[in-house]
Design an enzyme around this catalytic site. Structure first.
Site, PDB file in Angstrom:
ATOM      1  N   SER A  26      17.956 -18.319 -52.391  1.00 12.29           N
ATOM      2  CA  SER A  26      18.616 -18.265 -51.095  1.00 12.29           C
ATOM      3  C   SER A  26      19.753 -19.286 -51.050  1.00 12.29           C
ATOM      4  CB  SER A  26      17.592 -18.466 -49.975  1.00 12.29           C
ATOM      5  OG  SER A  26      18.163 -18.150 -48.724  1.00 12.29           O
ATOM      6  N   LEU A  27      19.757 -20.175 -50.086  1.00 13.23           N
ATOM      7  CA  LEU A  27      20.818 -21.174 -49.999  1.00 13.23           C
ATOM      8  C   LEU A  27      20.830 -22.057 -51.250  1.00 13.23           C
ATOM      9  CD1 LEU A  27      23.126 -22.451 -48.429  1.00 13.23           C
ATOM     10  CD2 LEU A  27      21.443 -23.846 -47.209  1.00 13.23           C
TER      11      LEU A  27
END
Length: 192
Positions: free
Chosen positions: A118-119
């Site tokens: 994800s991030l």
């Protein structure tokens, strides 16, 4: 721990099917924890968020604060720098500790990789952009001292770390060039 065990199980199964040769080398998975360090409850921004969270929807707001907020805040230079500094500091420290414990790791063919979820994949991308620009800057400095064989490097100046890097100048870089980089559930396209 779970990721390491799953990887080792797959390695072992593949090795058993082959039936020859020494067992495969172990893959070590070392997690980098940045979320709690950046989301310290003493952080002024986090205090402000908590005071604006309605008591009637705390679970929904908590998800928004923890997921959406991080993506939006990562686009701001101050938060981006905090995250990248935290992650780089941890990678450098863990890398040094691992090297101290296993001094012959690289000599025996050991390599380093990055995995981002994800991030975390955007953070890995930015760490690689910073490393690339840092390496180019050192090449340019070396070329000024010894111009033979150096190809000119021209930056388009979009960010301090090239066109695809973070919007902040970083002084510290990760201490290795990864052999592999894996992005899982990555929003990188949105950032680029």
């Amino acid at each position: 721990h779970t990721a390491r065990m799953a990887i080792q199980q797959k390695q072992y199964e593949r090795w058993k099917k082959q039936g020859t040769g020494p067992p495969p080398p172990r893959i070590e998975v070392i997690p980098i924890e940045w979320f709690n360090r950046v989301h310290d409850s003493s952080n002024e921004l986090m205090k402000s968020l908590k005071t604006t969270t309605l008591p009637t929807i705390p679970a929904l707001r908590a998800i928004a604060n923890d997921v959406v907020f991080d993506v939006l805040m990562y686009l701001t230079p101050v938060f981006c720098r905090d995250v990248l500094d935290t992650v780089t500091q941890q990678i450098c420290g863990l890398h040094q500790t691992f090297q101290d414990i296993h001094p012959d790791f690289v000599k025996h063919g050991g390599t380093w990789s990055l995995v981002g979820h994800s991030l975390g994949s955007v953070i890995c991308w930015d760490l690689l952009a910073v490393l690339k620009e840092h390496t180019k800057a050192h090449l340019k400095t070396d070329a000024e001292r010894n111009p033979v064989g150096y190809q000119a490097y021209v930056s388009d100046g979009m960010t301090p770390n090239g066109p695809w890097g973070p919007p902040v100048k970083m002084d510290r870089v990760i201490p290795f060039v990864p052999e592999n980089t894996l992005f899982l559930g990555s929003p990188l396209g949105m950032f680029l």
